[in-house]
Design a protein around this motif. Sequence first.
Motif, short mmCIF file in Angstrom:
data_model
loop_
_atom_site.label_atom_id
_atom_site.label_comp_id
_atom_site.label_asym_id
_atom_site.label_seq_id
_atom_site.Cartn_x
_atom_site.Cartn_y
_atom_site.Cartn_z
N GLY A 173 14.75 54.87 55.44
CA GLY A 173 14.53 53.69 54.51
C GLY A 173 12.98 53.99 54.08
O GLY A 173 12.67 53.72 52.86
N GLU A 174 11.97 54.50 54.99
CA GLU A 174 10.86 54.55 54.47
C GLU A 174 10.62 55.76 53.57
O GLU A 174 9.90 55.52 52.44
CB GLU A 174 9.87 54.93 55.59
CG GLU A 174 8.21 55.08 55.49
CD GLU A 174 7.73 53.88 55.12
OE1 GLU A 174 6.60 53.68 54.68
OE2 GLU A 174 8.27 52.79 55.26
N ALA A 175 11.33 56.73 53.68
CA ALA A 175 11.32 57.89 52.55
C ALA A 175 11.80 57.45 51.38
O ALA A 175 11.43 57.59 50.21
CB ALA A 175 12.11 58.94 53.31
N PHE A 176 12.87 56.49 51.63
CA PHE A 176 13.75 55.80 50.19
C PHE A 176 12.49 55.20 49.49
O PHE A 176 12.55 55.14 48.22
CB PHE A 176 14.84 55.13 50.60
CG PHE A 176 15.64 54.86 49.49
CD1 PHE A 176 15.75 53.39 48.93
CD2 PHE A 176 16.44 55.50 48.88
CE1 PHE A 176 16.25 53.10 48.15
CE2 PHE A 176 17.39 55.27 47.81
CZ PHE A 176 17.08 53.85 47.38
N LEU A 218 24.36 53.61 54.59
CA LEU A 218 23.73 52.16 54.31
C LEU A 218 23.12 51.50 55.30
O LEU A 218 22.26 50.65 55.12
CB LEU A 218 24.87 51.52 53.44
CG LEU A 218 24.47 50.37 52.73
CD1 LEU A 218 23.59 50.70 51.61
CD2 LEU A 218 25.72 49.77 51.99
N THR A 219 23.92 51.68 56.54
CA THR A 219 23.46 50.50 57.80
C THR A 219 22.24 51.06 58.35
O THR A 219 21.66 50.48 59.10
CB THR A 219 24.59 50.62 58.85
OG1 THR A 219 25.00 51.82 59.11
CG2 THR A 219 25.94 50.02 58.28
N SER A 220 21.85 52.30 58.10
CA SER A 220 20.43 52.91 58.48
C SER A 220 19.41 52.50 57.80
O SER A 220 18.23 52.64 58.37
CB SER A 220 20.64 54.38 58.74
OG SER A 220 20.73 55.04 57.51
N SER A 233 34.29 47.59 53.78
CA SER A 233 34.65 47.93 55.14
C SER A 233 33.53 47.30 56.17
O SER A 233 33.84 47.06 57.08
CB SER A 233 34.91 49.49 55.43
OG SER A 233 33.76 50.13 55.00
N LEU A 234 32.28 47.35 55.47
CA LEU A 234 31.33 46.97 56.38
C LEU A 234 31.13 45.39 56.73
O LEU A 234 30.63 44.95 57.43
CB LEU A 234 29.70 47.45 55.70
CG LEU A 234 29.59 48.87 55.94
CD1 LEU A 234 28.46 49.31 55.30
CD2 LEU A 234 29.73 49.48 57.22
N VAL A 235 31.27 44.65 55.40
CA VAL A 235 31.39 43.11 55.42
C VAL A 235 32.47 42.52 56.46
O VAL A 235 32.04 41.47 57.14
CB VAL A 235 31.66 42.83 53.89
CG1 VAL A 235 32.06 41.21 53.92
CG2 VAL A 235 30.51 42.99 53.04
N LYS A 282 29.38 41.99 63.86
CA LYS A 282 28.90 43.16 64.77
C LYS A 282 27.50 43.55 64.43
O LYS A 282 27.11 44.78 64.90
CB LYS A 282 29.85 44.47 64.99
CG LYS A 282 31.24 43.95 65.34
CD LYS A 282 32.24 45.18 65.06
CE LYS A 282 33.47 44.86 65.65
NZ LYS A 282 34.50 45.93 65.39
N SER A 283 26.81 42.94 63.32
CA SER A 283 25.55 43.14 62.88
C SER A 283 25.57 44.65 62.37
O SER A 283 24.59 45.52 62.57
CB SER A 283 24.46 43.18 63.90
OG SER A 283 24.63 41.60 64.60
N VAL A 284 26.41 44.95 61.42
CA VAL A 284 26.30 46.25 60.98
C VAL A 284 25.47 46.44 59.78
O VAL A 284 25.15 47.31 59.26
CB VAL A 284 27.67 46.77 60.81
CG1 VAL A 284 28.29 47.02 61.95
CG2 VAL A 284 28.44 45.97 59.73
#
Length: 352
Positions: free
Chosen positions: A98-101, A131-133, A176-178, A183-185
Motif C-alpha cells: 500500500g505504501e509503494a502504491f 486487494l486485502t493487503s 467473493s470478498l464482500v 471475517k474482516s477481509v
Amino acid sequence: MPFLGQDWRSPGQSWVKTGDGWKKYSNEEDNNCASFESNCEGNNKENIFDTFNCGVAIKKRKKDLLNNNAKLPYFYRDKWIYVHKESTKERHGYCTLGEAFNRLDFSNAILDSRRFNYIVRLLELIAKSQLTSLSGIAQKNYMNILEKVVQKVLEDQQNIRLIKELLQSLYRSLCSLVQGMGKSVLVGNINMWVQRMQNILLWQQQLNNIQITRPNPAGMTLTDLPVCLQLNIMQRLSDGRDIVSLGQVSPSLNKLSEDRLLWKKLCHYHFTDRQICKRLIVNEKGQLDWKKTYFKLVKCYPRREQYGDTLVFCTHCHILFWKDSCHPCTANNTESCCIPVAPQDFINLFKY
C-alpha cells in the motif's frame, strides 16, 4: 518493553537538534509552532519551518491531509521507495504494498502512454490476489486511480477491452470478498464496498455504450495502402484477437490475417521455444497451423509481458523507482545494478 514511537526519548515532548546540541521542547511550544504555521499562510513556509525546526508539525500536516481527503494526490518529494525484507519501520519507514502504491505516483503515471499498460496490469494483479493487503487509504487511492483510468479510456476510446477485463476481474474478486466481510477481509463498511461495486457496474455499462466514431471516408484508408504496408501494420499488433477483428473488415484484410508468418512471429513474441514445441498443431495438409497454435498457447501459458516503461529496482541500494526518475544511488555503475521489474515481480517484492 515500552512502545518505541517516532520520538523514543520522551513521550509527549519534541527534541530538536541545534548547534549547541539536542534541546527538548514541550507540547506547549509545539502548539505555538503550529499556530505560527497557520498565521504564516501564503508565505515561504518551507524556509520558516527550516528556521524553527518544526519538522514534527510538517509531518502531522501531511498525514492529516492524506487522511481527510484521499482524492487529493499525496505529494512526495522523492518518487521512490526503499524496499528491503529486513527493514523496520523505525529504520526505513513503511515498506508495504500500500505504501509503494501511494509513493510511486501511479495517479500521474496512467497519463503516460508508455506506462499505461503496466499500471493496468498491476491493478489487475492487485484486484485478483492482493486487494486485502492494502490499507484503507491505499484502497481509496486504488479506486480513485481506477476511476481516472476509466475516464481516460472513455475520452480516448482506446484500450477498451483491456479495461473491461480489469473491471471484470475486480468485480469478481469483490463479490467473493464482500461475502466474507464478517471475517474482516476488507477495510471499511460493507455499504461503502457495495457502492464501489455499483460504480464498477456503471463503468462497465459506460464502456459497453462507447460508439467509436468512424473517420472521414474522403481520406486514405488502410485498404488503400500497399499490401506490404498493410501486413507490416498487422505485425505491430500484439494481440491475436485484434488481428482476427481486423481481418473481418474486408476480404483483402481477411486474407492477410491468415498469413502463416504473421502468426508464427506472434507465437515467438509471446512464448518461449519450449512452450511452442509442446503445443504445435499440424493441419490436414501436414503444415504447421500457427494460428491455432497461438490460441492454444494462450490457453495454456501466460503471454510474455512487454511494456514501454517499467519500474526499476536497484539491487545496490534496494530502491524501487521509475526508469526516468532518479534515486540516491551510491554505486559506481548504476546501470549494472538496476533491473526492470515486471508487475508480478512488483507484487512479490512485498510478500513478506
